[in-house]
Design a protein around this motif. Structure first.
Motif, PDB file in Angstrom:
ATOM      1  N   SER A 116       0.823  -1.204   0.000  1.00  0.00           N
ATOM      2  CA  SER A 116       0.000   0.000   0.000  1.00  0.00           C
ATOM      3  C   SER A 116       0.863   1.261   0.000  1.00  0.00           C
ATOM      4  CB  SER A 116      -0.957  -0.003   1.186  1.00  0.00           C
ATOM      5  OG  SER A 116      -0.260  -0.282   2.373  1.00  0.00           O
ATOM      6  N   LEU A 117       1.984   1.227   0.761  1.00  0.00           N
ATOM      7  CA  LEU A 117       2.863   2.402   0.770  1.00  0.00           C
ATOM      8  C   LEU A 117       3.483   2.643  -0.599  1.00  0.00           C
ATOM      9  CD1 LEU A 117       4.809   2.341   4.103  1.00  0.00           C
ATOM     10  CD2 LEU A 117       3.472   4.206   3.145  1.00  0.00           C
ATOM     11  N   LEU A 173       0.808   4.187  -2.675  1.00  0.00           N
ATOM     12  CA  LEU A 173       0.531   5.561  -2.258  1.00  0.00           C
ATOM     13  C   LEU A 173       1.640   6.501  -2.727  1.00  0.00           C
ATOM     14  CD1 LEU A 173      -1.207   7.571  -0.686  1.00  0.00           C
ATOM     15  CD2 LEU A 173       0.157   7.058   1.342  1.00  0.00           C
ATOM     16  N   PHE A 231       7.984  21.001  -3.170  1.00  0.00           N
ATOM     17  CA  PHE A 231       8.562  20.368  -1.988  1.00  0.00           C
ATOM     18  C   PHE A 231       7.705  19.230  -1.451  1.00  0.00           C
ATOM     19  CE2 PHE A 231      12.389  22.636  -0.667  1.00  0.00           C
ATOM     20  CZ  PHE A 231      12.428  23.564  -1.661  1.00  0.00           C
ATOM     21  N   MET A 232       6.430  19.190  -1.864  1.00  0.00           N
ATOM     22  CA  MET A 232       5.570  18.091  -1.422  1.00  0.00           C
ATOM     23  C   MET A 232       6.105  16.748  -1.904  1.00  0.00           C
ATOM     24  SD  MET A 232       3.363  19.324   0.403  1.00  0.00           S
ATOM     25  CE  MET A 232       3.767  20.984   0.864  1.00  0.00           C
ATOM     26  N   ILE A 290       8.834  15.679  -1.592  1.00  0.00           N
ATOM     27  CA  ILE A 290       9.737  15.129  -0.580  1.00  0.00           C
ATOM     28  C   ILE A 290       9.037  14.028   0.212  1.00  0.00           C
ATOM     29  CG2 ILE A 290      10.975  15.708   1.551  1.00  0.00           C
ATOM     30  CD1 ILE A 290      11.567  18.439   0.266  1.00  0.00           C
ATOM     31  N   VAL A 291       7.710  14.148   0.388  1.00  0.00           N
ATOM     32  CA  VAL A 291       6.999  13.150   1.200  1.00  0.00           C
ATOM     33  C   VAL A 291       7.099  11.741   0.576  1.00  0.00           C
ATOM     34  CG1 VAL A 291       4.787  12.513   2.218  1.00  0.00           C
ATOM     35  CG2 VAL A 291       5.505  14.911   2.195  1.00  0.00           C
ATOM     36  N   LEU A 337      10.664  10.485   0.851  1.00  0.00           N
ATOM     37  CA  LEU A 337      11.049   9.968   2.174  1.00  0.00           C
ATOM     38  C   LEU A 337      10.473   8.568   2.390  1.00  0.00           C
ATOM     39  CD1 LEU A 337      10.635  13.099   4.498  1.00  0.00           C
ATOM     40  CD2 LEU A 337      12.753  12.053   3.725  1.00  0.00           C
ATOM     41  N   MET A 338       9.233   8.366   1.900  1.00  0.00           N
ATOM     42  CA  MET A 338       8.626   7.043   2.015  1.00  0.00           C
ATOM     43  C   MET A 338       9.464   6.014   1.258  1.00  0.00           C
ATOM     44  SD  MET A 338       4.683   8.305   1.569  1.00  0.00           S
ATOM     45  CE  MET A 338       4.037   6.790   0.968  1.00  0.00           C
ATOM     46  N   PHE A 343      12.720   5.259   3.137  1.00  0.00           N
ATOM     47  CA  PHE A 343      12.460   4.391   4.293  1.00  0.00           C
ATOM     48  C   PHE A 343      12.311   2.945   3.849  1.00  0.00           C
ATOM     49  CE2 PHE A 343      10.000   2.180   7.446  1.00  0.00           C
ATOM     50  CZ  PHE A 343      10.485   2.662   8.644  1.00  0.00           C
ATOM     51  N   THR A 344      11.522   2.765   2.781  1.00  0.00           N
ATOM     52  CA  THR A 344      11.269   1.420   2.276  1.00  0.00           C
ATOM     53  C   THR A 344      12.565   0.717   1.867  1.00  0.00           C
ATOM     54  OG1 THR A 344       9.158   2.194   1.455  1.00  0.00           O
ATOM     55  CG2 THR A 344       9.962   0.129   0.554  1.00  0.00           C
ATOM     56  N   ILE A 351      16.604  20.097  -3.885  1.00  0.00           N
ATOM     57  CA  ILE A 351      15.927  20.961  -2.911  1.00  0.00           C
ATOM     58  C   ILE A 351      16.551  22.361  -2.937  1.00  0.00           C
ATOM     59  CG2 ILE A 351      15.440  21.282  -0.450  1.00  0.00           C
ATOM     60  CD1 ILE A 351      15.376  18.242  -0.191  1.00  0.00           C
ATOM     61  N   PRO A 409      -5.749  -0.823   0.524  1.00  0.00           N
ATOM     62  CA  PRO A 409      -7.075  -0.254   0.267  1.00  0.00           C
ATOM     63  C   PRO A 409      -7.341  -0.097  -1.228  1.00  0.00           C
ATOM     64  CG  PRO A 409      -5.683   1.298   1.486  1.00  0.00           C
ATOM     65  CD  PRO A 409      -4.867   0.089   1.234  1.00  0.00           C
ATOM     66  N   LEU A 421      -6.719   3.141  -3.700  1.00  0.00           N
ATOM     67  CA  LEU A 421      -5.417   3.483  -4.286  1.00  0.00           C
ATOM     68  C   LEU A 421      -5.384   3.208  -5.785  1.00  0.00           C
ATOM     69  CD1 LEU A 421      -2.957   2.320  -1.508  1.00  0.00           C
ATOM     70  CD2 LEU A 421      -3.375   4.656  -2.284  1.00  0.00           C
TER      71      LEU A 421
END
Lengths: 155, 550
Positions: free
Chosen positions: B247-248, B251, B287-288, B290-291, B294-295, B298-299, B348, B508, B511
Motif C-alpha cells: 500500500s505504501l 501511495l 517540496f511536497m 519530498i513526502v 522519504l517514504m 524508508f522502504t 531541494i 485499500p 489506491l
C-alpha cells in the motif's frame, strides 16, 4: 493502511522539517523582500530602442541612495554604455532583449536574471565591495553565446 | 519466459536505446574536451550541435526507449502475453517514436536545429524539427495506450482485484506522462509549428516557456519512476525479501502523479512574467514531492535491514555487510540509490525560491542532473540491462560478463564523482552551463574558476574520459548479451526476471481508483497554473519573430 512505527516517526520528522524550511524561505522572501529577479512589465520587442527607459540605456541616479541601470541585451552583447555604480547604494537593474532569450548575470553576486523578449526583468542589488565585475550570458543564445559578456565597475 | 513476440518489441526498444546511448556518450566526450580548449571541432560541426545531440539522445531517446522496453517486458510477465491489438499498437508506437527521433536528429546534425533540447523560442529551428518532436511524443502516446489497453483488459477479467504492483506502477507512470505531455503538445502544435512554417508571424515567448516547463519537470519523473519501480520491485527480490508494503508503494506512486506536474515554475524562478506569489506557490508544491521520496527512502533501508537480519546479521548496522554485494544487479542499483541522496538534496537547493539565483544556469545544474538522471536513473537502467537483455534473448550472463559489469559500474561511479563534483563547485563559483569554451577575454574571475584541484580542466576531462570508457564497456556487454553470448540451455543458465512478491491483502482499493487521482492532479494543475497562464495570454506583449542565431 498500516504504517510501521518507525516510518511514522520518520515521516512526521520529515514533514515537520519541510514546514519549518518552507516557512523560513517564505518569510525571508515576502517580509524581507528576498525575492528572485522578475517583474510583470512588458514591452514590444521590436520597439525596444524607442521605448523608455531603454531608449537611453546606462546608469541614471533616481535619488540619493538609488541608481537605475538599464540594459538592452542582444545577440551577442549588452548595450549599456559605461556601467559604473557606487558600492553601498541600491542599484535597480532593468533588462530586456531585442531578439532571443539571454541572461544578465554578474559574477560573484546574486544578480542572475533571465532576459525574455517582450518582458522587462528587474532586480535590486547593493554591491558591498568595489571592483570590476564580470557580466555574462548564461542562457544559450546562439553561436556567439560564449562571447557574450561585459563588465560593471563598482567604485 | 514471456512470449517471443513480446520479447521482440522489448528488444527493438532496447536496441534503439543503446544506439542513442552510444552516440550520446560520444558527444559527451567531445564536449569535455572542447570546453577545456583541448579540441577544436571541424568547421562543419559546432559545440552547440553536439550539446543538443548529447542532451536529446541521452536524456530523451535513451531513457524513453529503455523505459518502454522495461514496461513491455514487465507487463507481459506480470499480467500476461499481449493480445494482437496491444502488440500491433506497441509496434506502431515504436515506429512513430523512432521516425520522430530520426527526423529531429537529422535536423540537429544538419545544423538546422541547434536550439538545445529545451528549444526555447524565439530561437527558430526548421519546422521539421518540431514535427519530429511532435511525432516522438505521439509515438510514446500510442505505445502508452497499447499498455493501458492491455491493463484494462486484465482489469475486466479480474473485477474487484487490485492489479499486480508492476502493472499498477507502469500505469501510474504512463498516466503522469500523458498529463505532462499536454503542455509540450500544446506549445509545439499551436505555437511552434505554425510559427516555424510561417503561418503565424510571431510567438508568445513566455507562454511557450511556461508550457515547456509544465512538461519539463514531470519529464524528470518519467525517467525516475521506472528507476523507482526497479528499487521497489526488483531490489527486494535480489535481497530475498517481499515488497516492504504494497500500500505504501502504491501511495507513494500516486503522490508522484500529484506533485510532479504543478511545479514547472521552479525552473523559471529568475524570469519575468510570473508573479512571486505563483512562483512561491509552485515552490511549495514542488517540496511536497519530498513526502513520497522519504517514504521511498524508508522502504529501501527497511528492505536492506530485513534482508540482512534474515541472513543472521547482528548489531545496529550488521545487516549492511550481509547485502548481496557480489551480485552486479544489486550493487549497480545500490550505487545508483547512493548517488540520489546528494542528487535529491541538490534538487531541494535548486527549487528553493531565492536560493535558485545562486545556481540558475550555472554548471552546478549540469552537475545536478548528472547525479540524478545521469547516475541514479542511468545506473539503475544499467543494472536492469544486465539481466533484461539476456532474459529477452535467452542467452547466458556469463561470469566474465558479471566481472565486466563490475568494472563498468565502478568506472562510471569514479568518472561521475570526478566530473559532477567539479561541475558543482565550478557552478558555485559562477561558471555558466551550456557554454562553449570562453575565457571572457581572460577576465580574472573567469580564470579563477579553473584554478582549484577539483575544478581544473584536468579533473573534468579525466572524469569525462573515464565515463566514456565505462559507456563503451557497457556497449560491449549489450552487444554480447544481445547477439554473441552462448545460448542458455541448462535450466540454471537461464537468466530470470527478478520480480518480488507483493502482499496486497491489506491494500485499500481506493489506491487504484484512477478517477480520484487524475481528478486531484487536474485540480492541483488548475490551481497552480490557470491564473498565471491566463495572465500570460491576456496581458501578452507583442510576440517575437523567429531568430536563427547559429
Amino acid at each position: 493502511m498500516h504504517l510501521h512505527k518507525y516510518e511514522k516517526i520518520w515521516l512526521v520528522f520529515g514533514i515537520a522539517s519541510l514546514i519549518v524550511f518552507l516557512s523560513v524561505v517564505g518569510v525571508s522572501a515576502f517580509s524581507h523582500d528576498h525575492t528572485p529577479s522578475g517583474g510583470m512589465d512588458t514591452i514590444d520587442p521590436e520597439k525596444v530602442n524607442e521605448t523608455a527607459p531603454f531608449d537611453n540605456p546606462g546608469v541614471s541616479q533616481l535619488d540619493d541612495d538609488t541608481y537605475q541601470v538599464t540594459i538592452v541585451a542582444m545577440a551577442f552583447g549588452y548595450n549599456a554604455p559605461e556601467m559604473k555604480v557606487p558600492a553601498g547604494k541600491e542599484i535597480i537593474f532593468k533588462v530586456t532583449s531585442t531578439d532571443v532569450v539571454h541572461s544578465f548575470t554578474i559574477d560573484n553576486t546574486k544578480v542572475n536574471m533571465m532576459v525574455v523578449p517582450g518582458q522587462i526583468t528587474t532586480k535590486s542589488y547593493t554591491f558591498e565591495k568595489p571592483g570590476k565585475y564580470l557580466i555574462l550570458c548564461n542562457e544559450y543564445c546562439g553561436t556567439g553565446h560564449h562571447m557574450m559578456s561585459s563588465e560593471i565597475e563598482v567604485y | 519466459m514471456i512470449a517471443v513476440k513480446d520479447r521482440k518489441i522489448a528488444l527493438a526498444n532496447i536496441g534503439v536505446a543503446y544506439a542513442a546511448f552510444l552516440i550520446g556518450t560520444l558527444a559527451g566526450l567531445l564536449q569535455v574536451f572542447i570546453r577545456n580548449d583541448a579540441l577544436q571541432l571541424p568547421a562543419w560541426l559546432d559545440y552547440y550541435q553536439i550539446l543538443t545531440a548529447h542532451g536529446v539522445l541521452l536524456a530523451l531517446i535513451f531513457t524513453t526507449f529503455f523505459i518502454f522496453a522495461f514496461f513491455t517486458t514487465g507487463m507481459s510477465k506480470s499480467i500476461g502475453t499481449f493480445g494482437p491489438k496491444v502488440r500491433l499498437y506497441s509496434w506502431v508506437g515504436f515506429w512513430v517514436t523512432l521516425f520522430g527521433t530520426v527526423m529531429a536528429t537529422v535536423m540537429i546534425v544538419s545544423g538546422k536545429a541547434s536550439v538545445l533540447y529545451t528549444f526555447y523560442a524565439p530561437l527558430k529551428a526548421s519546422g521539421w524539427f518540431y514535427v519530429g518532436l511532435a511525432l516522438f511524443i505521439i509515438g510514446t502516446w500510442i505505445s502508452s495506450f497499447a499498455l493501458i489497453g492491455h491493463y484494462m483488459a486484465w482489469r475486466r477479467k479480474n473485477k474487484g482485484h487490485l492489479s499486480p504492483l508492476f502493472a499498477f506502477m507502469t500505469i501510474t507512470t504512463i498516466v503522469m506522462w500523458l498529463i505532462a505531455c499536454l503542455g509540450v503538445v500544446a506549445t509545439v502544435l499551436f505555437q511552434y509549428i505554425p510559427w516555424a512554417f510561417g503561418w503565424t508571424d510571431t510567438i508568445n515567448v513566455e507562454l511557450s516557456r511556461s508550457l515547456f516547463w509544465y512538461f519539463g519537470h514531470p519529464l524528470v519523473y518519467f525517467w525516475l519512476l521506472p528507476a523507482y519501480m526497479a528499487w521497489y520491485l526488483i531490489v527486494p527480490k535480489l535481497l530475498g525479501v517481499k515488497v516492504f508494503s504494497d500500500s505504501l508503494a502504491r501511495l507513494s506512486f500516486v503522490l508522484f502523479i500529484l506533485f510532479s506536474i504543478p511545479v514547472g515554475f521552479h525552473h523559471q524562478l529568475t524570469e519575468p512574467g510570473i508573479s512571486n506569489f505563483w512562483k512561491f506557490l509552485q515552490v511549495v508544491l514542488t517540496f511536497m514531492v519530498i513526502v513520497p521520496s522519504l517514504m521511498t527512502a524508508f522502504t529501501m533501508f527497511a528492505n536492506f535491514e530485513i534482508s540482512g537480519r534474515k541472513k543472521g546479521a547482528v548489531g545496529l548496522f550488521g545487516w549492511f555487510r550481509m547485502l548481496p554485494w557480489k551480485d552486479v544487479r544489486f550493487t549497480s542499483i545500490f550505487i545508483a540509490m547512493a548517488f540520489f541522496i546528494p542528487g535529491g538534496a541538490g534538487g531541494i537547493i535548486n527549487a528553493s525560491f531565492q536560493l535558485n539565483e545562486v545556481v540558475h544556469n550555472t554548471l552546478w545544474i549540469v552537475g545536478h542532473f548528472h547525479i540524478t538522471v545521469g547516475t541514479p536513473v542511468a545506473m539503475t537502467f544499467m543494472g536492469l540491462t544486465f539481466w533484461l537483455i539476456p532474459y529477452l534473448t535467452g542467452r547466458q550472463f556469463t561470469k566474465s560478463m558479471q566481472r565486466l559489469g563490475f568494472v563498468q559500474i565502478i568506472t562510471w561511479t569514479i568518472g561521475m564523482l570526478l566530473m559532477s563534483t567539479s561541475q558543482h563547485i565550478l557552478g558555485l563559483l559562477g561558471a555558466p552551463r551550456r557554454t562553449a569554451y570562453a575565457g571572457y577575454n581572460n577576465h580574472p574571475s573567469a580564470l579563477e574558476w579553473f584554478d582549484g584541484i577539483l575544478t581544473s580542466h584536468v579533473t573534468m576531462a579525466v572524469g569525462g574520459s573515464i565515463l566514456f570508457l565505462s559507456a563503451m564497456i557497457l556497449m560491449y556487454i549489450v552487444i554480447m548479451t544481445m547477439f554473441l553470448s552462448p545460448k542458455a540451455e541448462r535450466p540454471e543458465d537461464f537468466v530470470e526476471f527478478p520480480l518480488a512478491e507483493s502482499d496486497k491483502e491489506h491494500t485499500p482499493k481506493f489506491l487504484e481508483n484512477w478517477a480520484i487521482w487524475v481528478g486531484i492532479a487536474f485540480a492541483l494543475i488548475f490551481i497552480a497554473y490557470a491564473i498565471p497562464i491566463g495572465d500570460m495570454i491576456q496581458n501578452a506583449p507583442p510576440g517575437s519573430k523567429g531568430f536563427i542565431t547559429w
